[in-house]
Design a protein around this motif. Structure first.
Motif, PDB file in Angstrom:
ATOM      1  N   LEU A  86      51.596 -57.701 -32.178  1.00 38.66           N
ATOM      2  CA  LEU A  86      51.854 -58.345 -30.891  1.00 38.66           C
ATOM      3  C   LEU A  86      50.585 -58.507 -30.076  1.00 38.66           C
ATOM      4  N   ALA A  87      49.608 -57.625 -30.297  1.00 37.58           N
ATOM      5  CA  ALA A  87      48.313 -57.801 -29.632  1.00 37.58           C
ATOM      6  C   ALA A  87      47.665 -59.102 -30.093  1.00 37.58           C
ATOM      7  N   ASN A  90      49.363 -61.726 -28.092  1.00 41.66           N
ATOM      8  CA  ASN A  90      48.994 -61.689 -26.673  1.00 41.66           C
ATOM      9  C   ASN A  90      47.633 -62.300 -26.396  1.00 41.66           C
ATOM     10  N   TYR A  93      48.748 -65.873 -25.812  1.00 41.24           N
ATOM     11  CA  TYR A  93      49.784 -66.143 -24.814  1.00 41.24           C
ATOM     12  C   TYR A  93      49.608 -65.355 -23.528  1.00 41.24           C
ATOM     13  N   ARG A  94      48.787 -64.297 -23.554  1.00 36.84           N
ATOM     14  CA  ARG A  94      48.416 -63.540 -22.369  1.00 36.84           C
ATOM     15  C   ARG A  94      49.638 -63.116 -21.556  1.00 36.84           C
ATOM     16  N   ASP A  95      49.607 -63.358 -20.227  1.00 39.95           N
ATOM     17  CA  ASP A  95      50.676 -62.832 -19.385  1.00 39.95           C
ATOM     18  C   ASP A  95      51.981 -63.598 -19.511  1.00 39.95           C
ATOM     19  N   LEU A  97      53.592 -63.536 -22.237  1.00 38.55           N
ATOM     20  CA  LEU A  97      54.350 -62.711 -23.167  1.00 38.55           C
ATOM     21  C   LEU A  97      54.198 -61.245 -22.785  1.00 38.55           C
ATOM     22  N   THR A  98      55.325 -60.584 -22.519  1.00 44.16           N
ATOM     23  CA  THR A  98      55.337 -59.167 -22.179  1.00 44.16           C
ATOM     24  C   THR A  98      56.126 -58.401 -23.232  1.00 44.16           C
ATOM     25  N   CYS A  99      55.532 -57.319 -23.740  1.00 39.43           N
ATOM     26  CA  CYS A  99      56.184 -56.512 -24.774  1.00 39.43           C
ATOM     27  C   CYS A  99      56.212 -55.059 -24.331  1.00 39.43           C
TER      28      CYS A  99
END
Length: 229
Positions: A86-87, A90, A93-95, A97-99
């Motif tokens: 997921l890193a 991210n 997609y940066r902020d 996408l929140t996991c």
């Protein structure tokens, strides 16, 4: 125990191992192709630091998937390398996408089939991205005392399952459970089938894969098995 019985048991063990290896190998190409495509896009946008971060996490993840003969890993490791996966996402997609991750230490060292979580996450991203951001995914691992099973629950805020899709997929899983046959699977095939088959090979009738829609929207997929197996 006579030699014919030993040979039969050995043959069954080899068959199970062959199926596990075959199904696990189906996980690798899709993930790799997607991340190479991400690197290409970021290179065109001169995102040099982001490329460094992505390649470091990608290398760690590929090392995890390809080293040694271990077909089963701890849930702790599955969580760790899912975070690396997921890193990678991210970086691009940066902020948007929140996991979030939550793991009960009571089940952290239980061994499960390697790459049990990532294919489900990949599905979540696919359908979450059909909606406008922000996109949210939560991964929670816990123990349920009432049935003595571990569970990993993946929830997203995407479009959820279409009408009739849960019924169709449930029937498909039932067919896989009855046959434990990998003939219906293929490289780049459906991740849920792959995950469920490998859980069946380890846990038999105690294997769990539950498909639901969240009341607030999005999909919820739960996998699990007996904690003492």
């Amino acid at each position: 125990m006579n030699s014919s019985t030993l040979e039969m048991m050995k043959s069954q063990e080899n068959e199970i191992r062959a199926k596990e290896i075959a199904t696990q190998s189906m996980m690798k190409p899709h993930f790799l192709y997607n991340n190479l495509a991400n690197i290409s896009v970021m290179a065109e946008e001169n995102m040099n630091q982001e490329i460094i971060s992505l390649t470091e996490n990608l290398c760690d993840y590929l090392r995890y998937t390809s080293t040694g003969g271990e077909l089963r890993v701890t849930i702790r490791d599955e969580f760790l390398y899912t975070q690396k996966y997921l890193a990678c996402m991210n970086v691009r997609y940066r902020d948007r996408l929140t996991c979030t991750f939550s793991l009960d230490e009571q089940i952290a060292d239980i061994k499960i089939p390697k790459l049990s979580i990532q294919p489900i996450i990949e599905n979540s991203l696919k359908y979450a991205f059909m909606k406008k951001p922000p996109w949210r995914i939560s991964i929670c691992g816990f123990f349920e005392e009432t049935d003595g099973k571990w569970y990993i629950r993946i929830k997203d805020n995407g479009c959820g399952f279409a009408e009739g899709e849960i019924t169709r997929l449930t029937e498909l899983m039932r067919s896989i459970r009855d046959s434990k046959d990998i003939a219906c699977l293929k490289i780049g095939g459906m991740g849920l089938q792959n995950v469920y088959l490998r859980l069946l090979l380890q846990y038999g009738a105690c294997a769990v894969l539950i498909l639901e829609n969240n009341p607030e929207g999005g999909a919820c997929i739960t996998i699990g098995g007996k904690i003492n197996d």
